[in-house]
Write a protein that holds these residues in place. Structure first.
Motif, mmCIF file in Angstrom:
data_model
loop_
_atom_site.group_PDB
_atom_site.id
_atom_site.type_symbol
_atom_site.label_atom_id
_atom_site.label_comp_id
_atom_site.label_asym_id
_atom_site.label_seq_id
_atom_site.Cartn_x
_atom_site.Cartn_y
_atom_site.Cartn_z
ATOM 1 N N GLY A 189 29.714 38.483 6.234
ATOM 2 C CA GLY A 189 30.486 37.256 6.021
ATOM 3 C C GLY A 189 31.715 37.098 6.896
ATOM 4 N N PHE A 211 24.381 24.028 11.716
ATOM 5 C CA PHE A 211 25.118 25.149 11.137
ATOM 6 C C PHE A 211 24.225 26.380 11.008
ATOM 7 C CE2 PHE A 211 27.134 27.217 7.316
ATOM 8 C CZ PHE A 211 28.250 27.670 8.024
ATOM 9 N N THR A 258 24.043 29.510 2.905
ATOM 10 C CA THR A 258 23.151 29.159 4.004
ATOM 11 C C THR A 258 22.348 30.380 4.453
ATOM 12 O OG1 THR A 258 24.865 27.617 4.677
ATOM 13 C CG2 THR A 258 23.055 27.976 6.207
ATOM 14 N N ASP A 296 34.174 39.386 0.725
ATOM 15 C CA ASP A 296 34.491 38.741 2.010
ATOM 16 C C ASP A 296 35.860 38.077 1.946
ATOM 17 O OD1 ASP A 296 32.166 39.539 3.124
ATOM 18 O OD2 ASP A 296 31.166 37.584 3.095
ATOM 19 N N LEU A 340 28.980 25.074 -4.112
ATOM 20 C CA LEU A 340 27.755 25.327 -3.338
ATOM 21 C C LEU A 340 26.794 26.238 -4.083
ATOM 22 C CD1 LEU A 340 29.135 25.753 0.271
ATOM 23 C CD2 LEU A 340 27.766 23.880 -0.636
ATOM 24 N N ARG A 372 35.582 25.930 14.869
ATOM 25 C CA ARG A 372 35.234 25.321 13.591
ATOM 26 C C ARG A 372 35.402 26.352 12.480
ATOM 27 N NH1 ARG A 372 29.514 22.760 15.151
ATOM 28 N NH2 ARG A 372 29.577 21.858 13.066
ATOM 29 N N SER A 373 35.899 25.861 11.332
ATOM 30 C CA SER A 373 36.123 26.780 10.222
ATOM 31 C C SER A 373 35.060 26.577 9.146
ATOM 32 C CB SER A 373 37.509 26.522 9.635
ATOM 33 O OG SER A 373 37.683 27.351 8.515
ATOM 34 N N ALA A 374 34.396 27.624 8.781
ATOM 35 C CA ALA A 374 33.392 27.547 7.706
ATOM 36 C C ALA A 374 33.942 28.251 6.477
ATOM 37 C CB ALA A 374 32.103 28.218 8.149
ATOM 38 N N HIS A 414 32.155 34.611 10.192
ATOM 39 C CA HIS A 414 33.128 33.522 10.145
ATOM 40 C C HIS A 414 34.090 33.599 11.328
ATOM 41 C CE1 HIS A 414 36.750 31.545 7.980
ATOM 42 N NE2 HIS A 414 36.187 30.727 8.840
ATOM 43 N N ARG A 415 34.606 34.815 11.589
ATOM 44 C CA ARG A 415 35.562 35.006 12.700
ATOM 45 C C ARG A 415 34.942 34.578 14.024
ATOM 46 N NH1 ARG A 415 40.804 35.307 11.571
ATOM 47 N NH2 ARG A 415 40.324 34.817 9.438
ATOM 48 N N LEU A 424 24.011 27.962 14.344
ATOM 49 C CA LEU A 424 25.259 28.684 14.619
ATOM 50 C C LEU A 424 25.227 30.065 13.949
ATOM 51 C CD1 LEU A 424 28.296 26.256 14.240
ATOM 52 C CD2 LEU A 424 27.563 27.506 16.258
ATOM 53 N N ILE A 452 30.441 21.893 6.777
ATOM 54 C CA ILE A 452 31.354 22.938 7.233
ATOM 55 C C ILE A 452 32.744 22.711 6.651
ATOM 56 C CG2 ILE A 452 32.521 23.887 9.232
ATOM 57 C CD1 ILE A 452 29.979 23.754 10.712
ATOM 58 N N ALA A 491 29.812 28.606 1.984
ATOM 59 C CA ALA A 491 28.807 27.941 2.816
ATOM 60 C C ALA A 491 28.019 28.977 3.605
ATOM 61 C CB ALA A 491 29.480 26.948 3.756
ATOM 62 N N TYR A 543 27.530 32.110 2.896
ATOM 63 C CA TYR A 543 26.679 32.914 2.022
ATOM 64 C C TYR A 543 25.435 32.150 1.586
ATOM 65 C CZ TYR A 543 25.152 36.017 -1.626
ATOM 66 O OH TYR A 543 24.396 36.863 -2.391
#
Lengths: 883, 108
Positions: free
Chosen positions: B25, B8, B48, A28, A59, B38-40, B29-30, B11, A69, B44, B46
C-alpha cells in the motif's frame, strides 16, 4: 516516539471495515501517517487521516464499482451540507432557547434508541446471524437428558459408539471431548480449554482452516506425531497472528510438545465456545467400556434422504435396546436428536425476545412522551404560528418548520443514542453470564449502526406525526383572537398517550417486581454452609504425584502448611466442591447393605460420593447433626468410615445412621463403610437446586489427584489466596490452579444470570417510569395553563383553593389511573412469560402487584400534584385581566 | 478482457511492476504520487488491488507488520503472468498510439 494516529478514526476503520482489509489499511495508514506528519504537520496529518478513513469505509463497505482517485464524494457531501446549514442553524437556535424541553425530548429519544440498538446488537449476534457451519439445517447434536443437571447433555463414549453404529439416518457423526492443556511457556502457566475431536469432525461441520490443515486419518493412528489445530482467537492472542505458525511446536506442561498443523478462521466456533484449540481423539474400541461417565458431545449430519423424524425414531429404538442391555445407565434418561441451532440457542431465545419486546415498549413510551411534549409545545406556540400565518406562512411552511425541529431533535437523539448503545453493549458483554452463546460477537458494527439509524428515523416519523396531525386540526387563525384562551385541541390525544405510557410502565414494573421478589427469595436460601470468608483453590496433581500414597502425603503436607498460615482457621480438601462448576469432581456410587432401605425395585440405589479430608466440614462451616466428622485417625488401614448428609440418612438408612454399615460400590472406595457422622445437606450447583444424598469418605482412605483446597479464614478470604498458592507451590513448583477464588465469588457466579435479568428489568422499568412521570406532569401542567382563566373565574366567584386542587388532580389522574388498570390486567396475562425465571413466587404474586400499583398511583399523584398546587395559587385578578 | 480496466487500475499494475518485491500500500501510493503528482487513498488502492486480484492480474501475500505499523499486517502484491501479459499488451498499444503525439500536442 512517533505521533499517534487519531484513535477514534482508527476505531471506526477497524470496526466498520471487514477485519482483514481493515488491518492492512490501518497498517498502511499508520506507516504513511508518519510521513504526512513530517511533510505537513500534525494538524493537517490528522485531517488527512480522517479523510483516508472515510473514503476507505465508503469504498470497502459499498464496494463501489468506480474507483475515484480524489474524494469527489466527500466534496459533494460538503456542498449539500452547506445548503442545509441555514435551516439547521434556525432549528438549533429555537431548540437551544428551550433547554429543558430540548434535553428532555432528545434525552428520551436517545435512551430509547440506545436501548433498542444495544438489544438489537445482542439479538443480531446471538440469534439472527447464521451459525458458521455448512448446511446447518441438517446438523444435529446427539444428546441425553440428565436428571441431575438439565444443562449437561453430554453422552458417554459407549453410547456414542453404539449410536453411530446403529443409525442409518446420519451421513456422518463426530464426537468431541472437552479437554484442557496447560501452557507453561511463561512464568504463570495458563490453562487453555480445548477439545479432542474424533475423525471427520471439521469435515462434518463443513469448515476449512484458514492456514494449514485440519486432521487427517494418519493423525489418529497410535504413535502418530501429536498435532493440534488452533483457533483464530488463540492465534491472534498468543502468537501475534504469525502467518508462519503452521509447523511450529507448542510445549505443554502436561502433555509435552505438540505440532500446530492448522489455524481456523475467525468465524469458526465450536458449541463449547471457550475452546481455544483442538486435538485428535481416536474413538478406539476400549472406549466402549466407558458407559457411565458422560463426557462427550456428539454431532451428526442427517442424510439428505432421511429426516429428523427418522433420526428421532432411531434414537427411541436404540434407547429401548440399550435399556434392556444396561438398565442401570439408561432407565432414567432419554436419548435426543436436536437441531444444532436449537441446542445452542434454544435456551436463550426466549429471554432475548422478551428483552427485545420490553425494550421496544420503552422506546414506544419514549416516542409517546416526546410526542406529548411536542403537542404541548405546538399548542404553546399557537400565538406565534398565528402571527406567522397572518403574515403569509402556509400550513405546509409551519409543518415543515416543525418537522425540521423534530428532525434536529431526532438527529441529536440518534447520535447520543448510538453512543449510549456502545456504552450499554460494553457493559452487557462484560456483565452477562457466560451462558449466553455468541454474545462475545455482539459489537457495534455497520448493521447495528444501520439499525440505530433506522430506529431513529422511525421514531422521528412517529413523533412528528403527532404534532403535525394536531396542527392540522387546530384553528391557527382563532388563536390570534384569544391568546391563551379556549381549550386547545389534542387534549384527548395527550390523555390517550399518557394512559398508554402508564399501562406499559406498569407492565414493565410488574416484570421487574416479580424478578426482584424471586431474587430476594433466592438469596434467603440456606446453602448448608457459610460462604463468607472461605478461600477455594482447585488443583490437579496427577502428574506430580501419580501414586495414591504420594497424594495422601501431598494433601497432608499442604494442609499442614495452610493451617499454619496467619488468618486461616480451618482447612481441608475435597473432590466435589459446591459451586465450583466443572472443577467439581462428581462421582456416583451404588449403595447396598442390610441397613439400606429397600425402595421396592430390584435396582441398586445410588448416591453422590465425595472424597473429603478432616477439616473440610469445619472449613465450610457445616453443621454436625450426629456422631463425628473425619479426623487424623481415619487413615489407610484403619476402619473404612463415612460421613453422610441428612438426606442420605433419611432416604437410605433404616434406623440409626451412626454405626450403620453400607456397601458403596465405586472403583475408588472400599466397599463396606461404617457411618460415623451425619451432617446437614448442602447445595452444590445452584441455590435453586435442593440438597442431595451424599456420602463423604476420608481422603486418606481413598486419595485422589484432583482436589480443591478449602480454607476458612478469619479475615478477607481473597487476601489469603496468594499465600495458599505459595504453600502449594512450595511443595510442587509452578503448580497451576484452574480456580482460585472465594466461596462468595463462586456462589455469586451462579446468581449472575438472575442478577443480570433483575438489573436489566429494573433499569428498563425505572426508565419507563421516569418517562411516564414526565408525561403525567406535562399533561397536568399543560391542562392547568389552559384553564387558568377558568380557575380565575371560579376563584372570583368564591371557589376555594381546595376545590381547584381536586379539580386539577381529578382531571390529571384520570388518564394515569386508566393506564394502571390496563397495565395491571396486561401484566396478569404477560407475567406467564416470566414463569420459568421466577423462584418462590408465582407470576400473579399479589404482593408484587399491590406494591407496583401503589407505587404507580403514588408517582402519578406526585407528578400531577405539582401543577395542581401551582393552580391553587392562581391570582384571579391576573387570570382575568385579559377578559 | 484487458480493455475493461480503467486508468487507475493500469497505474496500479505499473506501480506493482516497478516496485517488484516491495509493492504494498504505502510504497505503491508513494510511487504514484512521486511520478504522476496524483494522490490516491489507501482505501481506493486496497479495494482496487483486491478486485485486480480477483480478476487474476495480481496475487498477494499477508505478512506481519513491524512496529511502525503498530504490528498490523502488511499485504504485498505481485503481478501474475496474466497481469504481466495484459500490461505488456496495453503498454505496447499505448506506445503505438502515442507515437508522434507529443509533436502534435506541442503544436496546438
Amino acid at each position: 516516539m512517533s505521533p499517534p494516529v487519531p484513535r477514534a478514526a482508527e476505531w471506526i476503520l477497524t470496526h466498520l471495515v471487514q477485519a482483514d482489509a481493515a488491518d492492512v489499511i490501518a497498517g498502511d495508514l499508520r506507516e504513511e501517517f508518519q510521513l504526512v506528519v513530517e511533510a505537513r504537520g500534525r494538524g493537517l496529518a490528522r485531517l488527512w487521516y480522517w479523510r483516508q478513513v472515510v473514503v476507505a469505509v465508503v469504498l470497502c463497505r459499498l464496494r463501489l464499482r468506480r474507483t475515484s482517485i480524489a474524494g469527489g464524494d466527500a466534496q459533494r457531501l460538503a456542498r449539500l451540507m452547506a445548503r442545509l446549514l441555514p435551516d439547521l442553524r434556525y432549528s438549533v437556535r429555537t431548540l437551544v432557547k428551550r433547554p429543558a424541553f430540548t434535553v428532555g425530548a432528545a434525552g428520551a429519544l436517545a435512551l430509547g434508541i440506545g436501548l433498542t440498538t444495544a438489544v438489537f446488537s445482542v439479538t443480531d449476534a446471538v440469534l439472527l446471524r447464521p451459525l458458521p457451519y455448512a448446511g446447518v439445517n441438517r446438523l444435529v447434536t446427539l444428546q441425553q437428558t440428565n436428571p441431575d443437571n438439565p444443562d449437561d447433555v453430554r453422552i458417554s463414549p459407549a453410547t456414542y459408539l453404539d449410536w453411530r453404529d446403529a443409525s442409518h439416518a446420519f451421513g456422518a457423526t463426530a464426537a468431541v471431548r472437552p479437554w484442557s492443556f496447560t501452557f507453561a511457556a511463561t512464568d504463570d502457566p495458563v490453562i487453555w480449554p480445548a477439545g479432542l475431536v474424533s475423525e471427520g469432525f471439521f469435515e462434518l461441520l463443513g469448515v476449512r482452516p484458514m492456514l494449514g490443515r485440519t486432521f487427517v486419518p494418519e493423525d489418529y493412528r497410535p504413535g502418530a506425531e501429536r498435532v493440534v489445530v488452533v483457533s483464530h482467537q488463540l492465534w491472534r492472542r498468543q502468537f501475534g497472528a504469525d502467518p508462519s505458525i503452521v509447523g511450529q511446536q507448542l510445549r505443554f506442561d502436561d502433555v509435552g510438545a505438540m505440532t500446530i498443523v492448522g489455524v481456523m478462521g475467525p468465524d469458526f466456533r465450536w458449541l463449547d465456545r471457550t475452546q481455544l484449540l483442538w486435538g485428535p481423539y481416536p474413538m478406539a474400541e476400549p472406549l466402549r467400556q466407558q458407559r457411565a461417565a458422560t463426557f462427550v458431545r456428539a454431532i451428526a449430519r442427517v442424510r439428505e434422504t432421511s429426516g429428523l423424524d427418522t433420526a428421532r425414531a432411531e434414537a427411541t429404538v436404540l434407547r429401548g435396546e440399550l435399556t434392556k442391555q444396561h438398565p442401570r445407565f439408561y432407565r432414567a434418561i432419554d436419548l435426543q436428536v436436536m437441531p444444532i441451532a436449537e441446542t445452542l440457542l434454544g435456551r436463550v431465545r426466549k429471554p432475548i425476545l422478551i428483552l427485545f419486546a420490553a425494550v421496544a415498549l420503552v422506546a414506544l413510551i419514549a416516542c409517546a412522551n416526546v410526542g406529548t411534549l411536542l403537542v404541548a409545545r405546538a399548542a404553546e406556540r399557537r400565538f406565534e404560528f398565528g402571527i406567522r400565518t397572518a403574515i403569509g406562512a402556509g400550513p405546509r411552511h409551519l409543518a415543515s418548520q416543525l418537522l425540521a425541529e423534530t428532525a434536529t431533535l431526532a438527529a441529536a437523539g440518534t447520535a447520543a443514542g448510538f453512543l449510549i448503545a456502545v456504552g450499554i453493549l460494553r457493559w452487557v458483554v462484560v456483565a452477562t453470564p457466560a451462558a449466553v452463546p455468541r454474545l462475545e460477537d455482539a459489537a457495534v458494527n455497520w448493521r447495528v449502526f444501520a439499525f440505530s439509524a433506522v430506529a431513529g428515523a422511525l421514531m422521528t416519523a412517529l413523533v412528528s406525526v403527532i404534532p403535525a396531525v394536531h396542527l392540522r386540526r387546530s384553528d391557527t387563525a382563532g388563536a390570534l383572537r384569544a391568546p391563551g384562551g379556549g381549550r386547545a385541541g389534542g387534549s384527548r390525544m395527550r390523555e390517550t398517550l399518557v394512559a398508554a405510557e402508564v399501562a406499559l410502565t406498569v407492565l414493565l414494573l410488574v416484570g421487574a417486581g416479580l424478578l426482584a421478589h424471586s431474587f430476594l427469595r433466592v438469596t434467603q436460601v440456606d446453602l448448608g454452609f457459610s460462604a463468607a470468608n472461605v478461600a477455594v483453590l482447585e488443583t490437579h496433581v496427577w502428574s506430580a504425584f501419580p501414586k495414591p500414597d504420594q497424594q495422601v502425603q501431598f494433601a497432608g503436607d499442604a494442609l499442614q502448611r495452610i493451617r499454619r498460615l496467619p488468618g486461616v482457621a480451618a482447612a481441608g480438601v475435597v473432590t466435589a466442591m459446591p459451586f465450583l462448576g466443572s472443577g467439581s469432581i462428581e462421582m456416583e456410587a451404588a449403595v447396598t447393605g442390610s441397613s439400606v432401605r429397600d425402595d421396592g425395585g430390584s435396582e441398586r440405589r445410588s448416591a453422590w460420593l465425595t472424597i473429603a479430608s478432616d477439616g473440610y466440614f469445619e472449613a465450610l462451616g457445616m453443621k454436625l447433626r450426629e456422631g463425628r466428622t473425619f479426623n487424623a485417625s481415619d487413615r489407610t488401614g484403619s476402619l473404612p468410615v463415612a460421613v453422610v448428609t441428612e438426606s442420605f440418612a433419611r432416604h437410605f438408612v433404616v434406623g440409626n445412621a451412626v454405626g450403620a454399615t453400607v456397601n458403596v460400590a465405586n472403583q475408588r472406595t472400599p466397599t463396606t463403610l461404617t457411618i460415623v457422622g451425619v451432617v446437614n445437606d448442602l447445595r452444590h450447583t445452584a441455590l435453586e437446586n435442593p440438597g442431595r444424598e451424599e456420602v463423604f469418605v476420608p481422603f486418606a482412605q481413598s486419595p485422589f489427584g484432583s482436589i480443591t483446597l478449602v480454607a476458612r479464614t478469619t479475615t478477607d478470604a481473597s487476601a489469603v489466596l496468594p499465600s495458599l498458592k505459595e504453600a502449594v507451590r512450595s511443595l510442587v513448583p509452578a503448580q497451576t490452579f484452574p480456580t482460585a477464588a472465594t466461596l462468595d465469588q463462586l456462589v455469586d457466579v451462579t446468581m449472575l444470570p438472575r442478577r443480570f435479568y433483575l438489573v436489566l428489568a429494573g433499569a428498563l422499568a425505572s426508565f419507563a417510569m421516569f418517562l411516564a412521570t414526565l408525561g403525567i406532569y406535562s399533561l397536568t401542567a399543560f391542562m392547568t395553563v389552559q384553564r387558568t382563566r377558568e380557575f380565575g373565574v371560579r376563584m372570583a366567584l368564591g371557589g376555594g383553593r381546595r376545590e381547584i386542587l381536586w379539580l386539577v388532580l381529578g382531571h390529571g389522574m384520570a388518564a394515569p389511573l386508566t393506564g394502571i388498570v390496563i397495565g395491571t390486567a396486561a401484566a396478569l396475562v404477560a407475567g406467564r412469560l416470566l414463569e420459568s425465571y421466577l423462584f418462590g413466587v408465582t407470576a400473579t404474586d399479589p404482593a408484587t402487584f399491590v406494591a407496583v400499583s401503589a407505587l404507580a398511583i403514588l408517582v402519578a399523584f406526585g407528578a400531577a400534584s405539582v401543577p395542581a398546587l401551582r393552580a391553587t395559587r392562581t391570582d384571579p385578578i391576573l387570570a382575568l385581566r385579559h377578559e | 478482457m484487458s480493455t475493461s480496466l480503467g486508468a487507475f487500475q493500469w497505474l496500479l499494475l505499473m506501480a506493482v511492476t516497478h516496485l517488484d518485491e516491495d509493492a504494498y500500500g504505502v510504497t505503491i501510493h508513494r510511487l504514484i504520487q512521486d511520478r504522476t503528482g496524483r494522490s490516491a487513498t489507501s482505501g481506493a488502492i486496497y479495494t482496487t488491488l483486491e478486485r485486480l486480484e480477483r480478476q487474476g492480474y495480481v496475487t498477494s501475500r499477508l505478512e506481519r507488520g513491524g512496529d511502525d505499523r503498530g504490528g498490523r499486517s502488511k499485504r504485498y502484491y505481485r503481478l501474475t503472468p496474466t497481469g504481466r501479459r495484459a500490461l505488456a499488451r496495453e503498454h505496447a498499444s499505448w506506445q503505438e498510439m502515442s507515437r508522434g503525439l507529443m509533436a502534435r500536442l506541442g503544436k496546438s
